[in-house]
Design a protein around this motif. Structure first.
Motif, PDB file in Angstrom:
ATOM      1  N   GLN A   1       0.493  -1.493  -0.253  1.00  0.00           N
ATOM      2  CA  GLN A   1      -0.286  -0.275   0.327  1.00  0.00           C
ATOM      3  C   GLN A   1      -0.105   1.154  -0.150  1.00  0.00           C
ATOM      4  O   GLN A   1       1.970   0.279   0.192  1.00  0.00           O
ATOM      5  CB  GLN A   1      -0.781  -0.232   1.318  1.00  0.00           C
ATOM      6  CG  GLN A   1       0.147  -0.027   2.527  1.00  0.00           C
ATOM      7  CD  GLN A   1      -1.403  -0.264   3.933  1.00  0.00           C
ATOM      8  OE1 GLN A   1      -1.931   0.575   3.980  1.00  0.00           O
ATOM      9  NE2 GLN A   1      -0.966  -0.787   3.721  1.00  0.00           N
ATOM     10  N   GLU A   2       0.722   2.259   0.166  1.00  0.00           N
ATOM     11  CA  GLU A   2       1.518   3.534  -0.396  1.00  0.00           C
ATOM     12  C   GLU A   2       0.999   4.009   1.380  1.00  0.00           C
ATOM     13  O   GLU A   2       0.294   4.114   2.091  1.00  0.00           O
ATOM     14  CB  GLU A   2       0.305   4.885  -0.851  1.00  0.00           C
ATOM     15  CG  GLU A   2       1.218   6.004  -1.397  1.00  0.00           C
ATOM     16  CD  GLU A   2       0.038   7.001  -2.000  1.00  0.00           C
ATOM     17  OE1 GLU A   2       0.590   6.872  -3.182  1.00  0.00           O
ATOM     18  OE2 GLU A   2      -0.976   7.293  -1.330  1.00  0.00           O
ATOM     19  N   PHE A   3       2.541   5.000   2.030  1.00  0.00           N
ATOM     20  CA  PHE A   3       3.194   5.035   2.680  1.00  0.00           C
ATOM     21  C   PHE A   3       3.173   6.320   2.202  1.00  0.00           C
ATOM     22  O   PHE A   3       4.131   7.168   1.621  1.00  0.00           O
ATOM     23  CB  PHE A   3       4.183   4.164   3.714  1.00  0.00           C
ATOM     24  CG  PHE A   3       3.083   3.647   3.838  1.00  0.00           C
ATOM     25  CD1 PHE A   3       3.184   2.627   5.533  1.00  0.00           C
ATOM     26  CD2 PHE A   3       3.423   1.780   3.294  1.00  0.00           C
ATOM     27  CE1 PHE A   3       2.746   1.816   6.304  1.00  0.00           C
ATOM     28  CE2 PHE A   3       3.281   0.990   3.189  1.00  0.00           C
ATOM     29  CZ  PHE A   3       2.430   0.763   4.522  1.00  0.00           C
ATOM     30  N   VAL A   4       2.911   7.559   3.498  1.00  0.00           N
ATOM     31  CA  VAL A   4       3.075   9.219   2.849  1.00  0.00           C
ATOM     32  C   VAL A   4       4.493   9.084   3.948  1.00  0.00           C
ATOM     33  O   VAL A   4       3.820   8.970   5.618  1.00  0.00           O
ATOM     34  CB  VAL A   4       2.018   9.894   2.913  1.00  0.00           C
ATOM     35  CG1 VAL A   4       2.643  11.238   2.472  1.00  0.00           C
ATOM     36  CG2 VAL A   4       1.331   9.333   2.096  1.00  0.00           C
ATOM     37  N   VAL A   5       5.027  10.224   3.569  1.00  0.00           N
ATOM     38  CA  VAL A   5       6.454  10.180   4.911  1.00  0.00           C
ATOM     39  C   VAL A   5       6.739  12.068   4.748  1.00  0.00           C
ATOM     40  O   VAL A   5       6.521  11.876   3.737  1.00  0.00           O
ATOM     41  CB  VAL A   5       7.980  10.090   4.683  1.00  0.00           C
ATOM     42  CG1 VAL A   5       9.085  10.176   5.351  1.00  0.00           C
ATOM     43  CG2 VAL A   5       7.387   7.940   4.614  1.00  0.00           C
ATOM     44  N   ASP A   6       6.706  12.338   6.124  1.00  0.00           N
ATOM     45  CA  ASP A   6       6.876  13.665   6.617  1.00  0.00           C
ATOM     46  C   ASP A   6       8.519  13.748   7.341  1.00  0.00           C
ATOM     47  O   ASP A   6       7.782  12.988   8.257  1.00  0.00           O
ATOM     48  CB  ASP A   6       5.970  14.916   6.805  1.00  0.00           C
ATOM     49  CG  ASP A   6       4.488  14.775   6.463  1.00  0.00           C
ATOM     50  OD1 ASP A   6       4.396  14.515   5.012  1.00  0.00           O
ATOM     51  OD2 ASP A   6       3.868  14.483   6.937  1.00  0.00           O
ATOM     52  N   VAL A   7       9.107  14.415   7.246  1.00  0.00           N
ATOM     53  CA  VAL A   7      10.315  14.717   7.777  1.00  0.00           C
ATOM     54  C   VAL A   7      10.693  16.092   7.756  1.00  0.00           C
ATOM     55  O   VAL A   7      10.441  16.718   7.349  1.00  0.00           O
ATOM     56  CB  VAL A   7      11.378  13.946   6.829  1.00  0.00           C
ATOM     57  CG1 VAL A   7      11.413  12.180   7.215  1.00  0.00           C
ATOM     58  CG2 VAL A   7      12.290  14.492   6.071  1.00  0.00           C
ATOM     59  N   THR A   8      10.683  16.835   8.585  1.00  0.00           N
ATOM     60  CA  THR A   8      11.642  18.311   9.458  1.00  0.00           C
ATOM     61  C   THR A   8      13.542  17.353  10.202  1.00  0.00           C
ATOM     62  O   THR A   8      12.625  17.241  11.013  1.00  0.00           O
ATOM     63  CB  THR A   8      10.611  18.738  10.037  1.00  0.00           C
ATOM     64  OG1 THR A   8       9.213  19.269   9.918  1.00  0.00           O
ATOM     65  CG2 THR A   8      11.336  20.061  11.057  1.00  0.00           C
ATOM     66  N   LEU A   9      14.078  18.288   9.292  1.00  0.00           N
ATOM     67  CA  LEU A   9      15.252  18.413   9.916  1.00  0.00           C
ATOM     68  C   LEU A   9      15.692  18.951  10.687  1.00  0.00           C
ATOM     69  O   LEU A   9      15.632  20.264  10.311  1.00  0.00           O
ATOM     70  CB  LEU A   9      16.330  17.750   8.804  1.00  0.00           C
ATOM     71  CG  LEU A   9      15.498  17.247   8.019  1.00  0.00           C
ATOM     72  CD1 LEU A   9      17.329  17.164   6.971  1.00  0.00           C
ATOM     73  CD2 LEU A   9      15.988  15.546   8.704  1.00  0.00           C
ATOM     74  N   LEU A  10      16.649  19.039  11.514  1.00  0.00           N
ATOM     75  CA  LEU A  10      16.827  20.401  12.393  1.00  0.00           C
ATOM     76  C   LEU A  10      18.026  20.540  12.754  1.00  0.00           C
ATOM     77  O   LEU A  10      19.070  19.967  12.743  1.00  0.00           O
ATOM     78  CB  LEU A  10      15.864  20.616  13.848  1.00  0.00           C
ATOM     79  CG  LEU A  10      15.194  20.808  13.787  1.00  0.00           C
ATOM     80  CD1 LEU A  10      13.662  20.305  13.947  1.00  0.00           C
ATOM     81  CD2 LEU A  10      14.849  20.920  16.090  1.00  0.00           C
ATOM     82  N   LEU A  11      18.772  21.569  12.010  1.00  0.00           N
ATOM     83  CA  LEU A  11      20.144  21.729  12.109  1.00  0.00           C
ATOM     84  C   LEU A  11      20.799  23.843  11.874  1.00  0.00           C
ATOM     85  O   LEU A  11      19.506  24.250  11.098  1.00  0.00           O
ATOM     86  CB  LEU A  11      20.458  21.607  10.040  1.00  0.00           C
ATOM     87  CG  LEU A  11      20.102  21.198   8.936  1.00  0.00           C
ATOM     88  CD1 LEU A  11      21.183  21.423   8.208  1.00  0.00           C
ATOM     89  CD2 LEU A  11      18.760  21.191   8.801  1.00  0.00           C
ATOM     90  N   ASP A  12      22.028  23.826  11.401  1.00  0.00           N
ATOM     91  CA  ASP A  12      22.498  24.876  11.513  1.00  0.00           C
ATOM     92  C   ASP A  12      22.670  25.248   9.504  1.00  0.00           C
ATOM     93  O   ASP A  12      23.643  24.385   9.866  1.00  0.00           O
ATOM     94  CB  ASP A  12      23.487  25.546  12.105  1.00  0.00           C
ATOM     95  CG  ASP A  12      23.811  26.680  12.151  1.00  0.00           C
ATOM     96  OD1 ASP A  12      23.734  27.246  11.481  1.00  0.00           O
ATOM     97  OD2 ASP A  12      24.995  26.981  12.132  1.00  0.00           O
TER      98      ASP A  12
END
Length: 120
Positions: free
Chosen positions: A27-38
């Motif tokens: 099945q389809e999966f949906v991914v969200d990512v937020t990276l914290l960096l400088d």
């Protein structure tokens, strides 16, 4: 200072779940990512090598979703977080895995697991 880079709505087909039909049909999966960096060092020198190439990151995340099946989307989220944290510039990552076709016999919009992981 902490800056953010986000990739939202990344879609890929996987075979994750505890039911045999989920493993067989996928099945389809949906991914969200937020990276914290400088991001200041990258901006100062206009240098991609000092930040995260989000195109490359997206490809690596899709490989995980399309790869070895797991029972739990919690496990999938951890594997995706590991991919994010493998980037040297990333201090922490928030990862959400959406499973909009989860096997729930009632009307619903989405099932989402969100984790936050940081470098030790």
């Amino acid at each position: 200072m902490t800056d953010r880079i986000s990739v939202r709505g990344l879609r890929a087909r996987g075979r994750h779940g505890v039911l045999a039909a989920e493993r067989e049909l996928g099945q389809e999966f949906v991914v969200d990512v937020t990276l914290l960096l400088d991001t200041a060092p990258a901006a100062e020198g206009d240098d991609l090598d000092k930040t995260v190439d989000y195109g490359e990151l997206a490809q690596d995340l899709v490989k995980v979703v399309e790869g070895e099946p797991v029972n739990l989307i919690e496990t999938l989220a951890q594997r995706l977080a590991d991919v994010c944290l493998a980037r040297e510039a990333v201090r922490s990552a928030e990862v959400s895995v959406h499973k909009p076709a989860a096997p729930i016999p009632l009307p619903f919009d989405d099932v989402v697991v969100t984790i936050i992981r940081s470098r030790s």
